[in-house]
Design a protein around this motif. Structure first.
Motif, mmCIF file in Angstrom:
data_model
loop_
_atom_site.group_PDB
_atom_site.id
_atom_site.type_symbol
_atom_site.label_atom_id
_atom_site.label_comp_id
_atom_site.label_asym_id
_atom_site.label_seq_id
_atom_site.Cartn_x
_atom_site.Cartn_y
_atom_site.Cartn_z
ATOM 1 N N CYS A 72 0.811 -1.225 0.000
ATOM 2 C CA CYS A 72 0.000 0.000 0.000
ATOM 3 C C CYS A 72 0.836 1.263 0.000
ATOM 4 O O CYS A 72 0.277 2.366 -0.111
ATOM 5 C CB CYS A 72 -0.915 0.014 1.232
ATOM 6 N N VAL A 73 2.152 1.142 0.142
ATOM 7 C CA VAL A 73 2.981 2.334 0.324
ATOM 8 C C VAL A 73 4.206 2.323 -0.592
ATOM 9 O O VAL A 73 5.292 2.753 -0.202
ATOM 10 C CB VAL A 73 3.408 2.495 1.800
ATOM 11 N N ALA A 74 4.038 1.839 -1.817
ATOM 12 C CA ALA A 74 5.121 1.885 -2.801
ATOM 13 C C ALA A 74 4.886 3.089 -3.707
ATOM 14 O O ALA A 74 3.986 3.067 -4.542
ATOM 15 C CB ALA A 74 5.164 0.601 -3.616
ATOM 16 N N TYR A 75 5.696 4.110 -3.553
ATOM 17 C CA TYR A 75 5.503 5.344 -4.307
ATOM 18 C C TYR A 75 6.572 5.577 -5.369
ATOM 19 O O TYR A 75 6.513 6.556 -6.103
ATOM 20 C CB TYR A 75 5.456 6.533 -3.349
ATOM 21 N N HIS A 76 7.560 4.675 -5.404
ATOM 22 C CA HIS A 76 8.611 4.771 -6.411
ATOM 23 C C HIS A 76 8.826 3.399 -7.042
ATOM 24 O O HIS A 76 8.711 2.374 -6.359
ATOM 25 C CB HIS A 76 9.912 5.282 -5.794
ATOM 26 N N PRO A 77 9.154 3.364 -8.324
ATOM 27 C CA PRO A 77 9.332 2.073 -9.005
ATOM 28 C C PRO A 77 10.361 1.166 -8.349
ATOM 29 O O PRO A 77 10.187 -0.054 -8.311
ATOM 30 C CB PRO A 77 9.773 2.487 -10.412
ATOM 31 N N LYS A 78 11.421 1.746 -7.795
ATOM 32 C CA LYS A 78 12.457 0.923 -7.164
ATOM 33 C C LYS A 78 11.892 0.146 -5.985
ATOM 34 O O LYS A 78 12.353 -0.968 -5.687
ATOM 35 C CB LYS A 78 13.643 1.785 -6.716
ATOM 36 N N ASP A 79 10.901 0.718 -5.307
ATOM 37 C CA ASP A 79 10.285 0.030 -4.180
ATOM 38 C C ASP A 79 9.533 -1.215 -4.643
ATOM 39 O O ASP A 79 9.537 -2.248 -3.959
ATOM 40 C CB ASP A 79 9.332 0.967 -3.437
ATOM 41 N N VAL A 80 8.876 -1.117 -5.783
ATOM 42 C CA VAL A 80 8.144 -2.265 -6.330
ATOM 43 C C VAL A 80 9.124 -3.336 -6.789
ATOM 44 O O VAL A 80 8.928 -4.534 -6.536
ATOM 45 C CB VAL A 80 7.223 -1.832 -7.482
ATOM 46 N N ARG A 81 10.188 -2.921 -7.457
ATOM 47 C CA ARG A 81 11.180 -3.898 -7.913
ATOM 48 C C ARG A 81 11.810 -4.629 -6.730
ATOM 49 O O ARG A 81 12.017 -5.853 -6.780
ATOM 50 C CB ARG A 81 12.248 -3.193 -8.759
ATOM 51 N N ALA A 82 12.104 -3.886 -5.664
ATOM 52 C CA ALA A 82 12.681 -4.516 -4.480
ATOM 53 C C ALA A 82 11.702 -5.497 -3.851
ATOM 54 O O ALA A 82 12.076 -6.626 -3.475
ATOM 55 C CB ALA A 82 13.093 -3.446 -3.467
#
Length: 329
Positions: free
Chosen positions: A74-84
């Motif tokens: 619910c708190v992924a605001y940048h693409p790098k966060d999703v990739r991680a």
């Protein structure tokens, strides 16, 4: 799936998601920084791991501790966060990313998951924190989900438009409820037919769970109220719930100029209609809350709060100048 991990979980969408998961007999762990009050602090059904989701080491530790079957981001605001996250939770049965209707890069009616192009995202936009790049960053997060699915990870995305309901910290709907509750005359920007898709927060929560249970890897699912209403109809629903009569006064750009107000200053106003197709999600068995019920709960939650929300939209004194001008026409 039995064990679920919610990244976020104490503020708005995540908070309702935790309630929905508990109602469906899931074990729930939330992962937050601990900067906000935890509404589940006294609920022994909800475990809490404290940490920063942008810190990969902390996220890896949470994965080991919680050992989740499903992860809701619910708190992924940048693409790098999703990739991680898709890398760290690659062995989970489901990873569901909260994207946004703002990810779409073309103004069409309605916007469809498998047809409407997404926003592009430059390297600079991917690391930016401004509102202007929000849709770009969410679109790139979607592409990270798609890439993870190609690598065999059951990753999916859910795209809500404007979300409303209890605990909404943006207070966009609260501003309108406050206006209807306090004043006999309410200014409606434009001719009242403005159409902007919205979605009740509990329906976003159920959508996330349903996608985790039955969604297809690498797919995105729009979520939104199945019945759309114009801005004027929304205000009328609020008035009905409050059991009050209000005079709805339309004001265009020329009239609003008297109060130095622009159309876009009004919460939930959007010049071009924003509509998402929700048939793909409905095919999984998802249903939306009847609009009168959703709006009623939102109004009741506002009345139970101490919000007046004057800072969210135009100042009332400015609106009174507009109303004064309209009385002379």
């Amino acid at each position: 799936m039995d064990n679920t991990l919610v990244l976020g979980g104490t503020r708005f969408i995540g908070r309702h998601l935790v309630d929905d998961l508990l109602d469906h007999a899931y074990d729930v762990t939330i992962f937050t920084r601990g900067n906000r009050e935890n509404p589940f602090a006294d609920d022994d059904r909800v475990d809490h791991i404290e940490g920063d989701r942008t810190n990969d080491t902390a996220l890896e530790a949470a994965a080991t501790t919680a050992d989740p079957d499903a992860v809701f981001d619910c708190v992924a605001y940048h693409p790098k966060d999703v990739r991680a996250a898709t890398r760290i939770f690659a062995d989970c049965e489901a990873y569901v990313y909260v994207s946004s209707g703002a990810a779409y890069g073309r103004e069409v009616i309605p916007k469809r998951e498998d047809e409407t192009p997404l926003n592009s995202c430059t390297a600079d936009q991917a690391t930016d924190d401004s509102f202007e790049t929000y849709g770009n960053r969410k679109a790139e997060g979607d592409r990270a989900v798609f890439a993870a699915a190609e690598d065999g990870i059951r990753a999916m995305a859910v795209r809500p438009p404007i979300v409303y309901g209890p605990h909404d910290y943006t207070e966009r709907l609260d501003w309108w409820i406050d206006r209807v509750n306090r004043f006999d005359r309410v200014v409606i920007p434009g001719d009242g037919t403005n159409l902007r898709h919205r979605v009740y927060v509990e329906d976003v929560a159920s959508a996330l769970r349903i996608v985790a249970e039955g969604g297809t890897a690498g797919e995105a699912y729009n979520v939104g109220d199945r019945r759309l209403v114009t801005l004027e109809e929304m205000v009328e629903l609020i008035a009905d719930r409050l059991d009050t009569d209000v005079d709805l006064v339309h004001a265009g750009p020329r009239e609003l100029a008297a109060g130095e107000i622009e159309l876009d200053d009004y919460p939930l106003y959007r010049t071009y209609p924003h509509v998402l197709s929700t048939g793909k999600l409905a095919a999984l068995g998802w249903e939306s809350t009847p609009l009168e019920e959703a709006m009623g709960r939102s109004v009741d939650a506002h009345l139970d709060s101490d919000r007046d929300d004057d800072d969210t939209g135009p100042d009332r004194k400015a609106e009174e100048r507009v109303l004064g001008i309209l009385e002379t026409l």
